[in-house]
Write a protein that holds these residues in place. Structure first.
Motif, PDB file in Angstrom:
ATOM      1  N   MET A  26       9.870   3.779  14.353  1.00  0.00           N
ATOM      2  CA  MET A  26      10.753   4.588  13.730  1.00  0.00           C
ATOM      3  C   MET A  26       9.917   5.682  13.255  1.00  0.00           C
ATOM      4  SD  MET A  26      13.567   2.982  13.456  1.00  0.00           S
ATOM      5  CE  MET A  26      14.268   4.021  12.377  1.00  0.00           C
ATOM      6  N   ASP A  27       8.737   5.691  12.451  1.00  0.00           N
ATOM      7  CA  ASP A  27       7.973   6.767  12.095  1.00  0.00           C
ATOM      8  C   ASP A  27       6.398   6.403  12.200  1.00  0.00           C
ATOM      9  OD1 ASP A  27      10.043   8.297  10.977  1.00  0.00           O
ATOM     10  OD2 ASP A  27      10.296   6.993   9.286  1.00  0.00           O
ATOM     11  N   THR A  55       8.229   9.363   2.041  1.00  0.00           N
ATOM     12  CA  THR A  55       8.019   8.484   2.792  1.00  0.00           C
ATOM     13  C   THR A  55       6.455   8.320   3.502  1.00  0.00           C
ATOM     14  OG1 THR A  55      10.047   8.479   3.659  1.00  0.00           O
ATOM     15  CG2 THR A  55       8.642   7.468   5.507  1.00  0.00           C
ATOM     16  N   ALA A  56       5.952   9.437   3.424  1.00  0.00           N
ATOM     17  CA  ALA A  56       4.452   8.972   3.769  1.00  0.00           C
ATOM     18  C   ALA A  56       3.335   8.411   2.782  1.00  0.00           C
ATOM     19  CB  ALA A  56       3.869  10.723   4.120  1.00  0.00           C
ATOM     20  N   LEU A  57       3.906   9.016   1.685  1.00  0.00           N
ATOM     21  CA  LEU A  57       3.051   8.393   0.405  1.00  0.00           C
ATOM     22  C   LEU A  57       3.373   6.842   0.478  1.00  0.00           C
ATOM     23  CD1 LEU A  57       1.515   8.487  -1.972  1.00  0.00           C
ATOM     24  CD2 LEU A  57       3.164   9.147  -3.289  1.00  0.00           C
ATOM     25  N   GLY A  58       4.608   6.444   0.637  1.00  0.00           N
ATOM     26  CA  GLY A  58       4.977   5.069   0.662  1.00  0.00           C
ATOM     27  C   GLY A  58       4.299   4.308   1.742  1.00  0.00           C
ATOM     28  N   GLN A  64      -2.575   0.759   2.514  1.00  0.00           N
ATOM     29  CA  GLN A  64      -3.635   0.364   1.401  1.00  0.00           C
ATOM     30  C   GLN A  64      -3.603  -1.242   1.212  1.00  0.00           C
ATOM     31  OE1 GLN A  64      -4.266   2.602  -2.053  1.00  0.00           O
ATOM     32  NE2 GLN A  64      -6.309   1.810  -2.221  1.00  0.00           N
ATOM     33  N   ALA A  65      -2.526  -1.488   0.796  1.00  0.00           N
ATOM     34  CA  ALA A  65      -2.124  -3.073   0.432  1.00  0.00           C
ATOM     35  C   ALA A  65      -2.541  -3.993   1.593  1.00  0.00           C
ATOM     36  CB  ALA A  65      -0.533  -3.038  -0.108  1.00  0.00           C
TER      37      ALA A  65
END
Length: 80
Positions: A26-27, A55-58, A64-65
């Motif tokens: 999707m992205d 969305t990029a930050l999410g 990272q998680a």
């Protein structure tokens, strides 16, 4: 600096992803470690056209998680 398509660059460095047949991408966001002509090292971020900053930050936060814990959403779906 100029925006450049990076698909061939990613292929050249051997980038792969664990994607099953039939999965639809999707992205994307990509963080590149780049060595400049003067020898300095920089991080550069690229993203697909549809990705806004939220969305990029999410995606970065979720990535990272995953890196920190090895969390895999597919494992959660496989539990009874």
């Amino acid at each position: 600096m100029a925006d450049q398509p990076i698909g061939q660059m990613l292929d050249a460095i051997g980038l792969t992803a664990d994607i099953d047949d039939g999965d639809m991408t999707m992205d994307a966001i990509v963080i590149l470690k780049v060595i400049k002509a003067d020898g300095s090292v920089h991080l550069v971020k690229g993203r697909s056209d549809a990705v806004d900053w939220v969305t990029a930050l999410g995606m970065v936060t979720a990535a990272q998680a995953v890196e920190n814990s090895g969390y895999d959403l597919a494992d959660e779906d496989d539990e009874p």
